[in-house]
Design a protein around this motif. Sequence first.
Motif, short mmCIF file in Angstrom:
data_model
loop_
_atom_site.label_atom_id
_atom_site.label_comp_id
_atom_site.label_asym_id
_atom_site.label_seq_id
_atom_site.Cartn_x
_atom_site.Cartn_y
_atom_site.Cartn_z
N ILE A 212 0.85 -1.18 0.00
CA ILE A 212 0.00 0.00 0.00
C ILE A 212 0.90 1.24 0.00
CG2 ILE A 212 -1.68 1.36 1.31
CD1 ILE A 212 -2.84 -1.26 2.37
N VAL A 213 0.82 2.01 -1.09
CA VAL A 213 1.65 3.21 -1.18
C VAL A 213 0.83 4.48 -0.95
CG1 VAL A 213 3.38 2.12 -2.65
CG2 VAL A 213 1.44 3.29 -3.71
N GLU A 214 -0.50 4.37 -1.03
CA GLU A 214 -1.37 5.49 -0.68
C GLU A 214 -2.66 4.95 -0.07
OE1 GLU A 214 -1.64 9.06 -2.70
OE2 GLU A 214 -0.13 8.60 -4.22
N ASP A 215 -3.13 5.65 0.95
CA ASP A 215 -4.40 5.33 1.60
C ASP A 215 -4.98 6.66 2.07
OD1 ASP A 215 -6.54 4.47 3.09
OD2 ASP A 215 -5.40 3.12 4.39
N ARG A 216 -5.86 7.24 1.24
CA ARG A 216 -6.28 8.62 1.45
C ARG A 216 -7.74 8.82 1.05
NH1 ARG A 216 -2.72 11.94 -2.29
NH2 ARG A 216 -3.55 13.70 -1.13
N PRO A 217 -8.36 9.90 1.52
CA PRO A 217 -9.69 10.24 1.02
C PRO A 217 -9.66 10.39 -0.51
CG PRO A 217 -9.16 11.56 2.94
CD PRO A 217 -7.90 10.83 2.57
N ALA A 218 -10.70 9.92 -1.17
CA ALA A 218 -10.71 9.91 -2.63
C ALA A 218 -10.53 11.31 -3.22
CB ALA A 218 -12.02 9.30 -3.12
N ALA A 219 -11.18 12.31 -2.63
CA ALA A 219 -11.09 13.67 -3.17
C ALA A 219 -9.65 14.16 -3.19
CB ALA A 219 -11.98 14.61 -2.36
N GLU A 220 -8.89 13.83 -2.14
CA GLU A 220 -7.49 14.24 -2.08
C GLU A 220 -6.64 13.44 -3.07
OE1 GLU A 220 -6.03 13.91 1.87
OE2 GLU A 220 -7.58 15.19 2.74
N PHE A 221 -6.88 12.14 -3.13
CA PHE A 221 -6.07 11.27 -3.99
C PHE A 221 -6.16 11.70 -5.45
CE2 PHE A 221 -5.86 7.63 -6.87
CZ PHE A 221 -4.61 7.12 -6.58
N PHE A 222 -7.35 11.95 -5.94
CA PHE A 222 -7.51 12.26 -7.36
C PHE A 222 -7.00 13.65 -7.71
CE2 PHE A 222 -10.87 8.90 -7.06
CZ PHE A 222 -10.25 8.01 -7.94
N VAL A 223 -6.97 14.56 -6.77
CA VAL A 223 -6.45 15.90 -7.03
C VAL A 223 -4.93 15.92 -6.99
CG1 VAL A 223 -6.27 18.24 -6.10
CG2 VAL A 223 -8.50 17.12 -6.23
N SER A 224 -4.35 15.18 -6.02
CA SER A 224 -2.90 15.26 -5.83
C SER A 224 -2.34 13.97 -5.26
CB SER A 224 -2.56 16.43 -4.90
OG SER A 224 -1.17 16.53 -4.71
N PRO A 225 -2.19 12.94 -6.11
CA PRO A 225 -1.59 11.69 -5.61
C PRO A 225 -0.14 11.93 -5.17
CG PRO A 225 -1.73 11.67 -8.01
CD PRO A 225 -2.47 12.88 -7.55
N HIS A 226 0.25 11.27 -4.08
CA HIS A 226 1.58 11.48 -3.53
C HIS A 226 2.65 10.64 -4.22
CE1 HIS A 226 -0.09 13.00 0.60
NE2 HIS A 226 -0.17 13.90 -0.35
N SER A 227 2.30 9.42 -4.59
CA SER A 227 3.31 8.49 -5.11
C SER A 227 3.45 8.61 -6.62
CB SER A 227 2.93 7.05 -4.74
OG SER A 227 1.73 6.68 -5.40
N ALA A 228 4.65 8.33 -7.10
CA ALA A 228 4.89 8.33 -8.54
C ALA A 228 4.06 7.27 -9.23
CB ALA A 228 6.38 8.11 -8.82
N ALA A 229 3.91 6.10 -8.59
CA ALA A 229 3.14 5.02 -9.20
C ALA A 229 1.68 5.42 -9.41
CB ALA A 229 3.21 3.78 -8.30
N ALA A 230 1.10 6.11 -8.44
CA ALA A 230 -0.29 6.56 -8.57
C ALA A 230 -0.42 7.63 -9.64
CB ALA A 230 -0.81 7.06 -7.24
N ARG A 231 0.55 8.55 -9.71
CA ARG A 231 0.50 9.60 -10.74
C ARG A 231 0.56 8.99 -12.13
NH1 ARG A 231 3.88 12.23 -6.95
NH2 ARG A 231 5.75 11.70 -8.13
N ILE A 232 1.44 8.03 -12.31
CA ILE A 232 1.56 7.35 -13.62
C ILE A 232 0.26 6.62 -13.94
CG2 ILE A 232 2.74 5.50 -14.84
CD1 ILE A 232 5.29 6.31 -13.30
#
Length: 239
Positions: A212-232
Amino acid sequence: MLEAKAHPNLPVALVKIHRASVIVDGKALLSEIDLTISEGESVVVLGANGAGKSTLLKLCNAIISPSLGSLQTLSLHEQSLIFQRPALLRRTVLDNVRYVLSIRGIAEPACTEQAHRALTACNLSATANQQARSLSGGEQQRLSLARAWACKPRLLLADEPTANLAPTAMRDVEALLKAVQSEGTTLVLTTHNVAQARRLAHRIVFLDGGMIVEDRPAAEFFVSPHSAAARIYLEGESL
């Protein structure tokens, strides 16, 4: 199994996974997983193929046990798991629902009554006497949801339930998932469909390489993912 006790003002934890790894033939399918799923949540698990999404759902359901670490979860009678390819019995639509209720100890006539109510809720009443395996793909997935709905699970785990469905059938299944969740069932869903994740998720758990590289509220995740894998992943470069 989890004995859910909590402060009255705090959400009840239905699943608790602590530093859990799943290792098969020397390969780690999941590594060092820390995850708590609380009552009333709608959680979508995202990640590329092979990231461990299906394995994580099976761990939550206790189909598989952690090789390392610990797992606390609800009893099987308090949760339901549906798959991308519905596992239907060679029986009628109605009997598929009645069977699941009967093995949970629901006697007649309540068994048949609950089954009919679930089919009505999932818009399958007209198919009650058809063979389940003769239904279309979308209808078969709605039948899987009807079986789960009839059992009133506290936790519903859904592994890519709309994969390979036509857009109309996908939206029908999504509407049913929302309806189940609105009645108090906690939902944990895997999908490759980012638009679907946006529609259904309150919280995103993103897996990469079994971690698990991110575990966040959906609204935050889709606006600004923290991990490079999620951004890609969100940019569509990793499917």
